[in-house]
Design a protein around this motif. Sequence first.
Motif, PDB file in Angstrom:
ATOM      1  N   ARG B 170       0.859  -1.183   0.000  1.00 18.67           N
ATOM      2  CA  ARG B 170       0.000   0.000   0.000  1.00 18.67           C
ATOM      3  C   ARG B 170       0.896   1.234   0.000  1.00 18.67           C
ATOM      4  O   ARG B 170       2.011   1.169   0.497  1.00 18.67           O
ATOM      5  N   ALA B 171       0.331   2.340  -0.488  1.00 12.80           N
ATOM      6  CA  ALA B 171       1.091   3.590  -0.424  1.00 12.80           C
ATOM      7  C   ALA B 171       0.134   4.762  -0.543  1.00 12.80           C
ATOM      8  O   ALA B 171      -0.923   4.639  -1.173  1.00 12.80           O
ATOM      9  N   GLY B 172       0.487   5.874   0.067  1.00 15.05           N
ATOM     10  CA  GLY B 172      -0.349   7.064  -0.036  1.00 15.05           C
ATOM     11  C   GLY B 172       0.489   8.330   0.074  1.00 15.05           C
ATOM     12  O   GLY B 172       1.592   8.307   0.632  1.00 15.05           O
ATOM     13  N   TYR B 173      -0.036   9.416  -0.478  1.00 13.87           N
ATOM     14  CA  TYR B 173       0.656  10.704  -0.430  1.00 13.87           C
ATOM     15  C   TYR B 173      -0.325  11.768   0.018  1.00 13.87           C
ATOM     16  O   TYR B 173      -1.486  11.754  -0.385  1.00 13.87           O
ATOM     17  N   ALA B 174       0.132  12.680   0.866  1.00 13.80           N
ATOM     18  CA  ALA B 174      -0.691  13.826   1.253  1.00 13.80           C
ATOM     19  C   ALA B 174       0.199  15.050   1.275  1.00 13.80           C
ATOM     20  O   ALA B 174       1.339  14.984   1.741  1.00 13.80           O
ATOM     21  N   LYS B 175      -0.320  16.143   0.721  1.00 14.14           N
ATOM     22  CA  LYS B 175       0.470  17.377   0.802  1.00 14.14           C
ATOM     23  C   LYS B 175      -0.375  18.546   1.220  1.00 14.14           C
ATOM     24  O   LYS B 175      -1.556  18.636   0.900  1.00 14.14           O
ATOM     25  N   VAL B 188       4.012  14.313   2.483  1.00 14.30           N
ATOM     26  CA  VAL B 188       4.538  13.071   3.059  1.00 14.30           C
ATOM     27  C   VAL B 188       4.062  11.877   2.240  1.00 14.30           C
ATOM     28  O   VAL B 188       2.874  11.777   1.906  1.00 14.30           O
ATOM     29  N   PHE B 189       5.010  10.997   1.902  1.00 14.71           N
ATOM     30  CA  PHE B 189       4.691   9.765   1.191  1.00 14.71           C
ATOM     31  C   PHE B 189       4.930   8.597   2.137  1.00 14.71           C
ATOM     32  O   PHE B 189       5.984   8.508   2.772  1.00 14.71           O
ATOM     33  N   VAL B 190       3.925   7.720   2.263  1.00 15.35           N
ATOM     34  CA  VAL B 190       4.030   6.552   3.133  1.00 15.35           C
ATOM     35  C   VAL B 190       3.860   5.301   2.280  1.00 15.35           C
ATOM     36  O   VAL B 190       2.923   5.231   1.476  1.00 15.35           O
TER      37      VAL B 190
END
Lengths: 161, 265
Positions: B170-175, B188-190
Amino acid sequence: MQISFTLNGRPTTVDVEPATLVAELLREQLNLTGTHIGCDTSQCGACVVHLDGLPVKSCTLLAPTLEGATLLTIEGLEGAPGSNRMHPMQEAFREHHGLQCGFCTPGMLMTAVALATEKKDLTEADVRHGLEGNICRCTGYQNIVVSVMAGAAAMNAAKGE
Amino acid sequence: MKPCAYHQPVQIPDAAKLLTSIEDSKLLAGGMTLIPTLKQRLANPPALVDLSRLGSLKGISGDGATITIGAMTPHAVVAASKLVQAKIPGLAALASMIGDPAVRSRGTIGGSVANNDPAADYPAGVLGLGATIITSMREIAADEFFLGLFETALEAGEIITAIRFPVPLRAGYAKFKAPASRYALVGVFVAKFADGVRVAVTGAGPGVFRVPPMEAALSLNFDPSAIAAIKIDTDGLTSDIHAEADYRAHLVTVMAKRAGDAALV
Ligand SMILES: Cc1cc2nc3c(=O)[nH]c(=O)nc-3n(C[C@H](O)[C@H](O)[C@H](O)COP(=O)(O)OP(=O)(O)OC[C@H]3O[C@@H](n4cnc5c(N)ncnc54)[C@H](O)[C@@H]3O)c2cc1C
Ligand code: FES
Ligand code: FES
Protein backbone atom coordinates in the motif's frame (compact mmCIF):
# COMPACT_ATOMS: atom_id res chain seq x y z
CA MET A 1 16.02 27.59 -37.62
CA GLN A 2 12.99 26.63 -39.70
CA ILE A 3 9.97 25.09 -38.01
CA SER A 4 6.87 23.62 -39.62
CA PHE A 5 3.69 22.95 -37.71
CA THR A 6 -0.08 23.15 -38.00
CA LEU A 7 -1.47 26.38 -36.57
CA ASN A 8 -5.24 26.57 -36.11
CA GLY A 9 -5.69 24.06 -38.92
CA ARG A 10 -3.25 25.67 -41.37
CA PRO A 11 0.20 24.38 -42.27
CA THR A 12 2.68 27.02 -41.11
CA THR A 13 6.43 27.42 -41.52
CA VAL A 14 8.43 30.02 -39.63
CA ASP A 15 12.05 31.01 -39.31
CA VAL A 16 12.93 31.57 -35.64
CA GLU A 17 15.72 31.89 -33.14
CA PRO A 18 15.53 28.60 -31.16
CA ALA A 19 15.29 30.40 -27.80
CA THR A 20 12.01 32.05 -28.88
CA LEU A 21 9.07 31.47 -26.57
CA VAL A 22 5.97 30.28 -28.38
CA ALA A 23 3.97 33.15 -26.83
CA GLU A 24 6.43 35.63 -28.40
CA LEU A 25 6.34 33.82 -31.73
CA LEU A 26 2.53 33.96 -31.79
CA ARG A 27 2.19 37.56 -30.73
CA GLU A 28 5.16 39.24 -32.37
CA GLN A 29 5.90 37.19 -35.49
CA LEU A 30 2.50 35.74 -36.37
CA ASN A 31 0.36 38.66 -35.12
CA LEU A 32 -1.91 36.38 -33.12
CA THR A 33 -2.31 38.61 -30.08
CA GLY A 34 -5.25 36.74 -28.56
CA THR A 35 -2.75 34.72 -26.54
CA HIS A 36 -1.89 36.98 -23.60
CA ILE A 37 1.23 37.25 -21.45
CA GLY A 38 0.35 38.08 -17.87
CA CYS A 39 3.41 37.08 -15.87
CA ASP A 40 7.03 36.22 -16.25
CA THR A 41 6.91 33.29 -13.89
CA SER A 42 4.78 30.64 -15.66
CA GLN A 43 2.03 31.00 -13.11
CA CYS A 44 -0.90 32.99 -14.50
CA GLY A 45 -2.10 30.86 -17.42
CA ALA A 46 -3.12 33.82 -19.63
CA CYS A 47 -0.96 32.27 -22.37
CA VAL A 48 -2.46 28.75 -22.44
CA VAL A 49 -2.76 27.15 -25.89
CA HIS A 50 -3.25 23.53 -26.97
CA LEU A 51 -0.21 21.60 -28.16
CA ASP A 52 -1.34 18.34 -29.77
CA GLY A 53 -4.59 18.70 -27.85
CA LEU A 54 -3.05 19.31 -24.43
CA PRO A 55 -3.13 22.60 -22.51
CA VAL A 56 0.33 24.17 -22.23
CA LYS A 57 1.72 27.54 -21.20
CA SER A 58 3.03 29.10 -24.40
CA CYS A 59 5.24 31.46 -22.38
CA THR A 60 7.11 28.40 -21.11
CA LEU A 61 7.53 26.56 -24.38
CA LEU A 62 10.33 27.00 -26.88
CA ALA A 63 9.56 27.31 -30.57
CA PRO A 64 11.52 24.18 -31.67
CA THR A 65 9.01 22.06 -29.69
CA LEU A 66 6.42 22.96 -32.33
CA GLU A 67 8.16 21.01 -35.13
CA GLY A 68 5.56 18.63 -36.60
CA ALA A 69 3.02 19.48 -33.89
CA THR A 70 -0.53 20.80 -33.98
CA LEU A 71 -1.12 24.10 -32.20
CA LEU A 72 -4.52 25.59 -31.37
CA THR A 73 -4.75 29.15 -30.07
CA ILE A 74 -7.75 31.17 -28.92
CA GLU A 75 -8.08 32.45 -32.51
CA GLY A 76 -8.70 28.87 -33.62
CA LEU A 77 -11.66 28.24 -31.30
CA GLU A 78 -14.88 28.28 -33.29
CA GLY A 79 -18.52 27.25 -33.12
CA ALA A 80 -20.21 24.55 -35.17
CA PRO A 81 -19.29 24.90 -38.88
CA GLY A 82 -21.67 27.23 -40.69
CA SER A 83 -23.39 28.28 -37.43
CA ASN A 84 -21.77 31.73 -37.40
CA ARG A 85 -21.48 31.33 -33.62
CA MET A 86 -18.62 31.29 -31.17
CA HIS A 87 -17.35 28.13 -29.51
CA PRO A 88 -19.87 26.86 -26.88
CA MET A 89 -17.34 27.63 -24.12
CA GLN A 90 -17.04 31.24 -25.34
CA GLU A 91 -20.83 31.53 -25.52
CA ALA A 92 -21.06 30.24 -21.93
CA PHE A 93 -18.54 32.82 -20.68
CA ARG A 94 -20.59 35.59 -22.30
CA GLU A 95 -23.90 34.21 -21.06
CA HIS A 96 -22.73 33.69 -17.45
CA HIS A 97 -20.57 36.78 -17.12
CA GLY A 98 -17.38 34.73 -16.84
CA LEU A 99 -15.16 37.74 -17.49
CA GLN A 100 -14.72 41.34 -16.52
CA CYS A 101 -11.60 42.95 -18.00
CA GLY A 102 -11.02 39.89 -20.20
CA PHE A 103 -7.27 39.68 -19.78
CA CYS A 104 -7.26 36.17 -18.34
CA THR A 105 -10.07 34.98 -20.61
CA PRO A 106 -8.14 33.48 -23.56
CA GLY A 107 -6.17 31.27 -21.17
CA MET A 108 -9.26 30.44 -19.11
CA LEU A 109 -11.11 29.39 -22.26
CA MET A 110 -8.27 27.21 -23.57
CA THR A 111 -7.86 25.50 -20.19
CA ALA A 112 -11.64 25.09 -19.86
CA VAL A 113 -11.99 23.53 -23.32
CA ALA A 114 -9.16 21.12 -22.51
CA LEU A 115 -10.81 20.16 -19.21
CA ALA A 116 -14.19 19.58 -20.83
CA THR A 117 -12.60 17.56 -23.63
CA GLU A 118 -10.65 15.35 -21.22
CA LYS A 119 -13.49 14.49 -18.87
CA LYS A 120 -17.21 14.23 -19.63
CA ASP A 121 -18.92 14.78 -16.30
CA LEU A 122 -17.01 17.65 -14.74
CA THR A 123 -17.85 18.41 -11.12
CA GLU A 124 -17.37 21.85 -9.60
CA ALA A 125 -14.39 20.42 -7.70
CA ASP A 126 -12.86 19.18 -11.00
CA VAL A 127 -13.27 22.65 -12.50
CA ARG A 128 -11.69 24.41 -9.53
CA HIS A 129 -8.78 21.93 -9.46
CA GLY A 130 -8.43 22.24 -13.25
CA LEU A 131 -8.27 26.05 -13.16
CA GLU A 132 -5.53 26.17 -10.50
CA GLY A 133 -3.00 27.40 -13.07
CA ASN A 134 -5.17 30.27 -14.35
CA ILE A 135 -5.20 33.47 -12.35
CA CYS A 136 -8.00 36.03 -12.63
CA ARG A 137 -7.64 39.38 -10.89
CA CYS A 138 -11.23 40.50 -11.48
CA THR A 139 -14.01 37.99 -11.18
CA GLY A 140 -13.37 36.10 -7.95
CA TYR A 141 -13.71 32.92 -10.08
CA GLN A 142 -17.33 32.21 -9.15
CA ASN A 143 -18.77 33.09 -12.55
CA ILE A 144 -15.83 31.51 -14.34
CA VAL A 145 -16.63 28.20 -12.65
CA VAL A 146 -20.33 28.58 -13.52
CA SER A 147 -19.36 29.37 -17.13
CA VAL A 148 -17.06 26.37 -17.45
CA MET A 149 -19.73 24.01 -16.10
CA ALA A 150 -22.27 25.43 -18.57
CA GLY A 151 -19.78 25.44 -21.46
CA ALA A 152 -18.81 21.84 -20.76
CA ALA A 153 -22.48 20.80 -20.73
CA ALA A 154 -22.99 22.62 -24.05
CA MET A 155 -19.94 20.90 -25.56
CA ASN A 156 -21.31 17.51 -24.48
CA ALA A 157 -24.74 18.37 -25.88
CA ALA A 158 -23.17 19.38 -29.19
CA LYS A 159 -21.47 15.98 -29.33
CA GLY A 160 -24.86 14.37 -28.64
CA GLU A 161 -23.88 13.07 -25.22
CA MET B 1 15.18 35.04 -23.34
CA LYS B 2 18.78 35.27 -24.48
CA PRO B 3 19.57 33.44 -27.71
CA CYS B 4 21.43 30.16 -27.33
CA ALA B 5 22.28 27.11 -29.37
CA TYR B 6 19.73 24.31 -29.49
CA HIS B 7 20.43 20.61 -29.98
CA GLN B 8 17.95 17.80 -30.45
CA PRO B 9 19.93 14.56 -30.25
CA VAL B 10 18.13 11.29 -30.99
CA GLN B 11 20.54 8.97 -29.13
CA ILE B 12 21.43 9.05 -25.44
CA PRO B 13 25.21 8.86 -26.01
CA ASP B 14 24.99 11.88 -28.36
CA ALA B 15 23.07 13.84 -25.71
CA ALA B 16 25.67 12.94 -23.08
CA LYS B 17 28.50 13.93 -25.42
CA LEU B 18 26.93 17.34 -26.16
CA LEU B 19 26.43 17.92 -22.46
CA THR B 20 30.03 17.22 -21.56
CA SER B 21 31.60 18.90 -24.60
CA ILE B 22 29.73 22.23 -24.34
CA GLU B 23 30.62 23.80 -21.02
CA ASP B 24 27.59 24.97 -18.97
CA SER B 25 25.12 23.51 -21.46
CA LYS B 26 21.83 22.33 -19.96
CA LEU B 27 19.49 19.42 -20.56
CA LEU B 28 15.95 20.49 -21.43
CA ALA B 29 13.12 18.16 -20.45
CA GLY B 30 9.64 19.64 -19.96
CA GLY B 31 11.15 23.05 -19.33
CA MET B 32 8.74 23.83 -16.49
CA THR B 33 11.61 24.68 -14.17
CA LEU B 34 14.38 25.45 -16.63
CA ILE B 35 12.53 27.88 -18.94
CA PRO B 36 11.28 30.13 -16.09
CA THR B 37 14.89 30.17 -14.82
CA LEU B 38 16.16 31.19 -18.27
CA LYS B 39 13.43 33.81 -18.67
CA GLN B 40 14.52 35.42 -15.43
CA ARG B 41 18.15 35.15 -16.56
CA LEU B 42 19.07 33.22 -13.45
CA ALA B 43 20.95 30.93 -15.83
CA ASN B 44 22.52 31.65 -19.21
CA PRO B 45 23.56 28.36 -20.78
CA PRO B 46 25.34 28.63 -24.15
CA ALA B 47 23.37 25.64 -25.41
CA LEU B 48 20.28 23.58 -24.61
CA VAL B 49 20.23 19.84 -25.19
CA ASP B 50 16.59 18.91 -25.76
CA LEU B 51 15.75 15.37 -24.60
CA SER B 52 12.37 15.24 -26.34
CA ARG B 53 13.58 13.31 -29.42
CA LEU B 54 15.02 10.48 -27.32
CA GLY B 55 12.08 8.09 -27.73
CA SER B 56 13.54 5.54 -25.32
CA LEU B 57 13.01 7.96 -22.40
CA LYS B 58 9.22 7.89 -22.68
CA GLY B 59 6.64 5.42 -21.47
CA ILE B 60 5.62 3.27 -18.52
CA SER B 61 6.10 -0.49 -18.17
CA GLY B 62 5.58 -3.03 -15.42
CA ASP B 63 6.67 -6.59 -14.64
CA GLY B 64 4.48 -7.34 -11.62
CA ALA B 65 7.03 -6.52 -8.93
CA THR B 66 8.14 -3.16 -10.35
CA ILE B 67 6.96 -0.25 -12.49
CA THR B 68 9.47 1.62 -14.63
CA ILE B 69 8.70 5.16 -15.77
CA GLY B 70 10.79 6.77 -18.50
CA ALA B 71 12.46 10.05 -17.51
CA MET B 72 10.59 12.08 -20.17
CA THR B 73 7.14 10.86 -19.10
CA PRO B 74 4.98 13.89 -18.26
CA HIS B 75 3.18 14.14 -14.91
CA ALA B 76 -0.24 13.99 -16.63
CA VAL B 77 0.64 10.65 -18.24
CA VAL B 78 1.70 9.14 -14.89
CA ALA B 79 -1.47 10.49 -13.24
CA ALA B 80 -3.68 8.94 -15.96
CA SER B 81 -1.77 5.65 -16.33
CA LYS B 82 -4.03 2.64 -15.67
CA LEU B 83 -0.95 0.63 -14.69
CA VAL B 84 0.25 3.17 -12.10
CA GLN B 85 -3.31 3.66 -10.82
CA ALA B 86 -3.69 -0.10 -10.36
CA LYS B 87 -0.26 -0.89 -8.86
CA ILE B 88 0.79 2.30 -7.01
CA PRO B 89 -2.30 4.53 -6.78
CA GLY B 90 -0.49 6.80 -4.31
CA LEU B 91 2.06 7.66 -7.01
CA ALA B 92 -0.65 8.43 -9.59
CA ALA B 93 -2.33 10.65 -6.98
CA LEU B 94 0.97 12.44 -6.30
CA ALA B 95 1.43 13.17 -10.02
CA SER B 96 -2.13 14.53 -10.27
CA MET B 97 -1.38 17.05 -7.49
CA ILE B 98 1.67 18.64 -9.16
CA GLY B 99 1.17 22.24 -10.27
CA ASP B 100 -1.72 22.66 -12.70
CA PRO B 101 -2.90 20.94 -15.92
CA ALA B 102 -0.50 22.88 -18.18
CA VAL B 103 2.47 22.08 -15.91
CA ARG B 104 1.42 18.42 -15.88
CA SER B 105 1.22 18.36 -19.71
CA ARG B 106 4.90 19.26 -20.03
CA GLY B 107 6.78 18.65 -16.76
CA THR B 108 8.52 15.28 -16.52
CA ILE B 109 9.44 12.88 -13.75
CA GLY B 110 13.12 12.93 -14.81
CA GLY B 111 13.27 16.72 -14.71
CA SER B 112 11.60 16.86 -11.33
CA VAL B 113 13.88 14.25 -9.77
CA ALA B 114 17.04 15.76 -11.34
CA ASN B 115 16.08 19.21 -10.16
CA ASN B 116 15.41 18.05 -6.56
CA ASP B 117 13.54 21.18 -5.54
CA PRO B 118 13.14 21.06 -1.74
CA ALA B 119 9.36 21.47 -2.14
CA ALA B 120 8.83 19.17 -5.14
CA ASP B 121 6.48 16.20 -4.89
CA TYR B 122 8.23 13.40 -6.79
CA PRO B 123 11.29 13.22 -4.51
CA ALA B 124 8.92 12.15 -1.68
CA GLY B 125 7.46 9.39 -3.84
CA VAL B 126 10.84 8.24 -5.11
CA LEU B 127 12.40 8.12 -1.63
CA GLY B 128 9.23 6.85 0.06
CA LEU B 129 8.99 3.93 -2.34
CA GLY B 130 12.74 3.27 -2.26
CA ALA B 131 12.89 3.59 -6.06
CA THR B 132 15.99 3.20 -8.24
CA ILE B 133 17.15 6.04 -10.48
CA ILE B 134 18.44 4.64 -13.77
CA THR B 135 20.90 6.87 -15.61
CA SER B 136 22.99 6.81 -18.76
CA MET B 137 25.85 5.47 -16.61
CA ARG B 138 24.49 3.41 -13.69
CA GLU B 139 21.67 2.71 -11.24
CA ILE B 140 21.38 4.78 -8.05
CA ALA B 141 19.23 3.90 -5.03
CA ALA B 142 16.93 6.73 -3.90
CA ASP B 143 18.58 6.66 -0.46
CA GLU B 144 21.87 7.63 -2.12
CA PHE B 145 20.45 10.00 -4.74
CA PHE B 146 19.00 13.06 -2.99
CA LEU B 147 21.80 15.07 -1.38
CA GLY B 148 19.85 18.13 -0.19
CA LEU B 149 18.91 21.52 -1.64
CA PHE B 150 18.81 21.07 -5.45
CA GLU B 151 21.67 18.61 -5.13
CA THR B 152 21.73 15.01 -6.35
CA ALA B 153 24.23 12.23 -6.94
CA LEU B 154 24.14 12.97 -10.70
CA GLU B 155 27.56 13.64 -12.20
CA ALA B 156 28.33 16.05 -15.03
CA GLY B 157 27.01 14.59 -18.27
CA GLU B 158 24.84 11.99 -16.51
CA ILE B 159 21.27 11.69 -17.81
CA ILE B 160 18.38 10.09 -15.96
CA THR B 161 16.75 7.62 -18.33
CA ALA B 162 14.08 6.09 -16.08
CA ILE B 163 12.93 5.52 -12.49
CA ARG B 164 12.11 1.99 -11.31
CA PHE B 165 9.59 1.70 -8.46
CA PRO B 166 9.04 -1.47 -6.45
CA VAL B 167 5.29 -2.18 -6.14
CA PRO B 168 4.33 -1.72 -2.46
CA LEU B 169 1.50 -3.45 -0.56
CA ARG B 170 0.00 0.00 0.00
CA ALA B 171 1.09 3.59 -0.42
CA GLY B 172 -0.35 7.06 -0.04
CA TYR B 173 0.66 10.70 -0.43
CA ALA B 174 -0.69 13.83 1.25
CA LYS B 175 0.47 17.38 0.80
CA PHE B 176 -0.29 20.72 2.30
CA LYS B 177 0.04 23.01 -0.70
CA ALA B 178 1.65 26.41 -0.58
CA PRO B 179 -1.45 28.26 -1.76
CA ALA B 180 0.18 30.38 -4.48
CA SER B 181 2.70 27.97 -6.02
CA ARG B 182 0.97 24.67 -5.16
CA TYR B 183 4.38 23.20 -4.34
CA ALA B 184 4.47 21.25 -1.06
CA LEU B 185 4.70 23.32 2.09
CA VAL B 186 4.91 19.81 3.51
CA GLY B 187 4.24 16.58 1.64
CA VAL B 188 4.54 13.07 3.06
CA PHE B 189 4.69 9.77 1.19
CA VAL B 190 4.03 6.55 3.13
CA ALA B 191 4.67 3.10 1.62
CA LYS B 192 4.16 -0.32 3.19
CA PHE B 193 6.22 -3.26 1.95
CA ALA B 194 6.36 -6.85 3.22
CA ASP B 195 9.57 -6.00 5.08
CA GLY B 196 8.51 -2.68 6.60
CA VAL B 197 7.22 0.84 6.05
CA ARG B 198 8.99 3.87 4.56
CA VAL B 199 8.00 7.47 5.29
CA ALA B 200 9.49 10.31 3.22
CA VAL B 201 8.94 14.03 3.74
CA THR B 202 9.31 16.87 1.23
CA GLY B 203 8.90 20.62 1.66
CA ALA B 204 9.77 20.68 5.34
CA GLY B 205 13.55 21.00 5.05
CA PRO B 206 16.31 21.70 2.53
CA GLY B 207 15.83 18.26 1.02
CA VAL B 208 13.61 15.19 1.16
CA PHE B 209 14.19 12.98 4.23
CA ARG B 210 12.87 9.84 5.96
CA VAL B 211 11.35 9.64 9.45
CA PRO B 212 12.63 6.46 11.18
CA PRO B 213 10.39 6.68 14.31
CA MET B 214 7.27 6.85 12.13
CA GLU B 215 8.57 4.01 9.98
CA ALA B 216 9.10 1.86 13.08
CA ALA B 217 5.65 2.61 14.51
CA LEU B 218 3.85 1.95 11.22
CA SER B 219 5.89 -1.22 10.60
CA LEU B 220 4.60 -2.62 13.90
CA ASN B 221 1.04 -1.55 13.25
CA PHE B 222 -0.06 0.13 10.00
CA ASP B 223 -2.60 2.33 11.74
CA PRO B 224 -2.15 6.08 11.08
CA SER B 225 -3.21 6.87 14.67
CA ALA B 226 -0.01 5.05 15.73
CA ILE B 227 2.03 8.09 14.59
CA ALA B 228 -0.27 10.83 15.88
CA ALA B 229 1.97 11.41 18.90
CA ILE B 230 5.29 11.34 16.98
CA LYS B 231 6.65 14.85 16.62
CA ILE B 232 9.71 15.56 14.55
CA ASP B 233 12.48 17.85 15.71
CA THR B 234 12.40 21.40 14.28
CA ASP B 235 16.21 21.43 14.00
CA GLY B 236 17.18 21.78 10.35
CA LEU B 237 13.62 22.44 9.14
CA THR B 238 12.89 25.44 6.94
CA SER B 239 11.52 28.72 8.29
CA ASP B 240 10.46 31.24 5.64
CA ILE B 241 7.65 33.65 4.76
CA HIS B 242 5.34 30.70 4.12
CA ALA B 243 5.75 28.92 7.47
CA GLU B 244 7.94 28.66 10.54
CA ALA B 245 9.85 25.47 11.32
CA ASP B 246 7.55 24.47 14.19
CA TYR B 247 4.49 24.77 11.94
CA ARG B 248 6.21 22.62 9.33
CA ALA B 249 7.11 20.06 12.02
CA HIS B 250 3.44 19.98 13.07
CA LEU B 251 2.36 19.52 9.45
CA VAL B 252 4.71 16.55 9.01
CA THR B 253 2.74 14.58 11.61
CA VAL B 254 -0.63 15.68 10.20
CA MET B 255 0.34 14.92 6.58
CA ALA B 256 1.90 11.58 7.56
CA LYS B 257 -1.38 10.54 9.17
CA ARG B 258 -3.32 11.65 6.09
CA ALA B 259 -0.90 9.80 3.80
CA GLY B 260 -1.44 6.68 5.93
CA ASP B 261 -5.21 7.15 5.64
CA ALA B 262 -4.87 7.57 1.86
CA ALA B 263 -2.85 4.33 1.71
CA LEU B 264 -5.66 2.46 3.47
CA VAL B 265 -8.38 3.55 1.00
C1 LIG C 1 3.53 27.07 -12.12
C2 LIG C 1 4.32 25.85 -11.73
C3 LIG C 1 3.88 25.07 -10.67
C4 LIG C 1 4.58 23.93 -10.27
N1 LIG C 1 4.13 23.21 -9.22
C5 LIG C 1 4.80 22.12 -8.81
C6 LIG C 1 4.33 21.33 -7.71
O1 LIG C 1 3.28 21.59 -7.13
N2 LIG C 1 5.07 20.26 -7.34
C7 LIG C 1 6.22 19.91 -7.99
O2 LIG C 1 6.83 18.92 -7.62
N3 LIG C 1 6.66 20.62 -9.04
C8 LIG C 1 5.99 21.71 -9.47
N4 LIG C 1 6.46 22.41 -10.55
C9 LIG C 1 7.70 21.96 -11.22
C10 LIG C 1 7.39 20.93 -12.30
O3 LIG C 1 6.97 19.71 -11.72
C11 LIG C 1 8.59 20.68 -13.19
O4 LIG C 1 8.05 20.02 -14.27
C12 LIG C 1 9.73 19.87 -12.68
O5 LIG C 1 10.28 20.32 -11.50
C13 LIG C 1 10.89 19.84 -13.68
O6 LIG C 1 10.59 18.99 -14.71
P1 LIG C 1 10.78 19.40 -16.23
O7 LIG C 1 10.55 18.18 -17.02
O8 LIG C 1 9.93 20.55 -16.54
O9 LIG C 1 12.35 19.75 -16.27
P2 LIG C 1 13.17 20.96 -16.88
O10 LIG C 1 12.67 22.24 -16.39
O11 LIG C 1 13.30 20.79 -18.33
O12 LIG C 1 14.58 20.62 -16.21
C14 LIG C 1 14.80 20.82 -14.83
C15 LIG C 1 16.26 20.50 -14.50
O13 LIG C 1 16.53 19.11 -14.56
C16 LIG C 1 17.52 18.81 -15.53
N5 LIG C 1 17.06 17.59 -16.21
C17 LIG C 1 15.86 17.44 -16.85
N6 LIG C 1 15.71 16.18 -17.28
C18 LIG C 1 16.83 15.49 -16.91
C19 LIG C 1 17.25 14.15 -17.07
N7 LIG C 1 16.49 13.23 -17.69
N8 LIG C 1 18.47 13.80 -16.56
C20 LIG C 1 19.24 14.71 -15.91
N9 LIG C 1 18.89 16.01 -15.74
C21 LIG C 1 17.69 16.39 -16.23
C22 LIG C 1 17.57 20.03 -16.44
O14 LIG C 1 18.84 20.19 -17.01
C23 LIG C 1 17.25 21.14 -15.47
O15 LIG C 1 18.38 21.52 -14.76
C24 LIG C 1 5.77 23.55 -10.97
C25 LIG C 1 6.21 24.31 -12.06
C26 LIG C 1 5.50 25.45 -12.43
C27 LIG C 1 5.97 26.25 -13.60
S1 FES D 1 2.12 34.40 -19.22
FE1 FES D 1 2.33 32.26 -19.31
S2 FES D 1 1.79 31.66 -17.32
FE2 FES D 1 1.70 33.82 -17.18
S1 FES E 1 -11.41 39.06 -16.08
FE1 FES E 1 -9.84 40.44 -15.55
S2 FES E 1 -8.23 39.09 -15.01
FE2 FES E 1 -9.87 37.76 -15.27
